[in-house]
Design an enzyme around this catalytic site. Structure first.
Site, PDB file in Angstrom:
ATOM      1  N   CYS A  77       0.860  -1.179   0.000  1.00 38.90           N
ATOM      2  CA  CYS A  77       0.000   0.000   0.000  1.00 38.90           C
ATOM      3  C   CYS A  77       0.901   1.236   0.000  1.00 38.90           C
ATOM      4  O   CYS A  77       1.745   1.377   0.894  1.00 38.90           O
ATOM      5  CB  CYS A  77      -0.867  -0.030   1.259  1.00 38.90           C
ATOM      6  SG  CYS A  77      -1.856   1.455   1.529  1.00 38.90           S
ATOM      7  N   CYS A 186      -1.290   3.708  -6.476  1.00 34.80           N
ATOM      8  CA  CYS A 186      -2.084   3.097  -5.406  1.00 34.80           C
ATOM      9  C   CYS A 186      -2.361   1.678  -5.883  1.00 34.80           C
ATOM     10  O   CYS A 186      -2.723   1.476  -7.051  1.00 34.80           O
ATOM     11  CB  CYS A 186      -3.388   3.868  -5.212  1.00 34.80           C
ATOM     12  SG  CYS A 186      -4.645   2.994  -4.231  1.00 34.80           S
TER      13      CYS A 186
END
Ligand code: DGL
Length: 258
Positions: A77, A186
């Site tokens: 992440c 992302c």
């Protein structure tokens, strides 16, 4: 002792299903490893929370994974990396912690006289780590904070009229400009690649997954922690949001990497 440790699982986490795109690459590159993936679905999204909130959530997930005996941690992440990687590395000195960042560096090699679009969460783009990266590789880069975009992947909505409308608004200011590359900063956006790519035919969409997993392999090798070749790798999927997100993770893990 070391043999036992080599056979231990690798813990990987994200705010939700996005990190499954990293896991998919990890299974491809490191087929003998065992992985425990934790999606913090209950607390998603991370990208619109404060740095302190994301650090506290990430720390709690790392604790859970270490209690399961993980030999290394992958922060799958970009947002959690930005908010928490440095602090977690200082707190867990003995555990290799592999993290990721938006792929501005490889994208910068494609920059000539056009624009590179970097898509990431508001938290990632506002973070210090991104500012540092931008100072080095930001020439020609337009940074697009995409609040609300990860939710499409979280719903398993990888292509839909609503997603197309979101993207169309996002990209409108760049209509008619020469877009040289799009950075998927992302891990959730990797699952939206097809929908994003439709706006930029022939333009490379760049994510950091392959490099992150290569780095994981290097760190394990350095520490003599690679799983032996007689071990059959496997994957355990966990979510703080219950069974439904786990079903979606299974589905996403089985998708081909386009
Ligand atoms: N998948 C995460 C990332 O790579 C963020 C999604 C979110 O929780 O906002 O940044």
């Amino acid at each position: 002792m070391n043999d036992l440790l080599c056979r231990a699982p690798i813990g990987m986490f994200d705010s939700g299903v996005g990190g499954i795109s990293v896991l998919r690459e990890a299974v491809r590159q490191l087929p003998h490893e065992r992985f425990i993936f934790f999606g913090d679905t209950k607390n998603a999204p991370y990208g619109t929370k404060t740095r302190e909130e994301v650090l506290a959530l990430s720390r709690a997930v790392v604790e859970t994974l270490l209690q399961k005996g993980c030999k290394a941690i992958v922060i799958a992440c970009n947002t959690a990396t930005s908010a928490a990687a440095a602090a977690l590395r200082a707190e867990y000195e003995d555990i290799p912690i592999i993290a990721m960042e938006p792929a501005l560096k490889p994208a910068s090699l494609l920059h000539r006289d056009g624009v590179v679009l970097a898509l990431a969460t508001p938290g990632t783009i506002a973070g210090e780590k991104y500012a540092h990266l931008y100072a080095l590789y930001g020439d020609g880069v337009a940074s697009l904070p995409c609040g609300g975009l990860m939710e499409f992947a979280e719903r398993g909505e990888l292509d839909s009229p609503a997603l197309r409308a979101y993207l169309s608004d996002l990209f409108r200011p760049y209509a008619g400009q020469k877009v040289e590359a799009v950075v998927l900063g992302c891990t959730h956006y990797v699952f939206l690649k097809r929908a994003i790519g439709r706006f930029f035919p022939g333009t490379p969409l760049i994510d950091g997954n392959e490099g992150t997993v290569r780095q994981l392999g290097r760190r394990l090798a350095e520490k003599n922690l690679l799983a032996p070749e007689d071990q059959a790798g496997d994957v355990t999927l966990l979510s703080s949001g219950g069974e439904e997100p786990v079903r979606l993770m299974e589905r996403l893990l089985a998708l081909p990497n386009e």
